[in-house]
Enzyme design. Sequence first.
Site, PDB file in Angstrom:
ATOM      1  N   SER A  13     -29.965  -6.143 115.834  1.00 41.60           N
ATOM      2  CA  SER A  13     -30.622  -4.849 115.887  1.00 41.60           C
ATOM      3  C   SER A  13     -31.938  -4.813 116.640  1.00 41.60           C
ATOM      4  CB  SER A  13     -30.855  -4.350 114.467  1.00 41.60           C
ATOM      5  OG  SER A  13     -31.562  -5.304 113.746  1.00 41.60           O
ATOM      6  N   THR A  60     -34.903  -2.209 113.289  1.00 41.04           N
ATOM      7  CA  THR A  60     -36.229  -2.082 113.882  1.00 41.04           C
ATOM      8  C   THR A  60     -37.170  -3.023 113.183  1.00 41.04           C
ATOM      9  OG1 THR A  60     -35.944   0.228 114.441  1.00 41.04           O
ATOM     10  CG2 THR A  60     -38.196  -0.522 114.184  1.00 41.04           C
ATOM     11  N   THR A 120     -37.288  -2.342 118.905  1.00 46.17           N
ATOM     12  CA  THR A 120     -35.933  -2.079 118.405  1.00 46.17           C
ATOM     13  C   THR A 120     -34.935  -1.971 119.548  1.00 46.17           C
ATOM     14  OG1 THR A 120     -34.650  -0.573 117.001  1.00 46.17           O
ATOM     15  CG2 THR A 120     -36.188   0.445 118.513  1.00 46.17           C
ATOM     16  N   ARG A 133     -30.528   7.623 125.080  1.00 46.10           N
ATOM     17  CA  ARG A 133     -31.232   8.062 123.862  1.00 46.10           C
ATOM     18  C   ARG A 133     -32.474   7.194 123.609  1.00 46.10           C
ATOM     19  NH1 ARG A 133     -32.764   5.642 118.693  1.00 46.10           N
ATOM     20  NH2 ARG A 133     -32.761   7.275 117.143  1.00 46.10           N
ATOM     21  N   THR A 190     -39.397   3.075 110.113  1.00 45.92           N
ATOM     22  CA  THR A 190     -38.054   2.633 110.447  1.00 45.92           C
ATOM     23  C   THR A 190     -37.071   3.644 109.887  1.00 45.92           C
ATOM     24  OG1 THR A 190     -36.523   0.764 110.411  1.00 45.92           O
ATOM     25  CG2 THR A 190     -37.770   1.175 108.391  1.00 45.92           C
ATOM     26  N   GLY A 191     -35.856   3.592 110.387  1.00 43.57           N
ATOM     27  CA  GLY A 191     -34.840   4.531 109.929  1.00 43.57           C
ATOM     28  C   GLY A 191     -34.446   5.492 111.031  1.00 43.57           C
TER      29      GLY A 191
HETATM   30  C1  SD4 Z   1     -34.450   4.352 115.973  1.00 45.26           C
HETATM   31  N1  SD4 Z   1     -36.048   4.010 114.219  1.00 45.26           N
HETATM   32  O1  SD4 Z   1     -34.160   3.973 117.098  1.00 45.26           O
HETATM   33  C2  SD4 Z   1     -35.037   3.360 115.011  1.00 45.26           C
HETATM   34  C3  SD4 Z   1     -33.949   2.750 114.230  1.00 45.26           C
HETATM   35  C4  SD4 Z   1     -34.325   2.028 112.984  1.00 45.26           C
HETATM   36  O2  SD4 Z   1     -33.649   0.832 111.146  1.00 45.26           O
HETATM   37  O3  SD4 Z   1     -35.452   1.907 112.604  1.00 45.26           O
HETATM   38  N2  SD4 Z   1     -33.387   1.520 112.250  1.00 45.26           N
HETATM   39  O4  SD4 Z   1     -34.220   5.494 115.575  1.00 45.26           O
END
Ligand code: SD4
Length: 260
Positions: free
Chosen positions: A41, A143, A161, A171, A194-195
């Site tokens: 990731s 991330t 990330t 994107r 994160t997320g």
């Molecule tokens: C994103 N925030 O590219 C990142 C993904 C992430 O755990 O944090 N995933 O949207």
Amino acid sequence: TWDFGMKANAEAWKVLSAKGRAMDAVEQGVRLVEADPTNQSVGLGGLPDRDGHVTLDACVMDETGNAGSVCFLEHILHPVSVARKVMEDTPHVILSGQGALQFALEQGFEKTDLLTAESRKAWEKWKEKSEYKPIINIENHDTIGMVALDAHGNLSGACTTSGLAYKMHGRVGDSPIIGAGLFVDNEVGAATATGMGEAVLKTCGTFLVVELMRQGRSPEEACREAVMRIAKNQNYSDFQIGFLALDKRGNAGAYCIHPG
Ligand code: SD4
């Protein structure tokens, strides 16, 4: 963010305990995870977008309020270090795509194939159904964000990330955007996210967390309020958001939507 960050913390601590700069600590810390192929990731071994490209987003911010970022960058093992170069060696904040790659190569970074056999296999399998439903949870996340306070009382942060797995080509998420994936204000505190990046972007998430700390919230209260603002307006059953924050005195806090 996430449990793979523990060893990154240990690496960053080497710099901090030797009275080094928070900026160096966060860079060294997250580089460890960028180079780890078993983590599907971040950086090497990251899951690709739906067209099979591993595209990277990263940013840094230091104690002077200076910031640098790269997004939609391919073929570079350490996007965080390219982001730092953007901050230190250009008059700009963000470089993207081909331009970011060109800059990285000019700076001496080497071109690397980041798509590992495992991640290619996972992508081939995903293509059988091509279901586009990005879900971020404890098994599927991507991330590393890190904030640090050094012995000189200075704050810095880094975020890096490969973004959402199987995202649309081109994107860009929250992680390379100052005030979304990362924000540092040396008078107040620092925060990272994160997320699901889209939700963080739409609320200027980490800028919000730092501004709430400025108004007197503890790091955890600030993170909780920022999470609640997202949760209020969206159906969050399918996605995770987490904020982590550190204030100027070294108090840390975090809050996320779902456990884990
Ligand atoms: C994103 N925030 O590219 C990142 C993904 C992430 O755990 O944090 N995933 O949207």
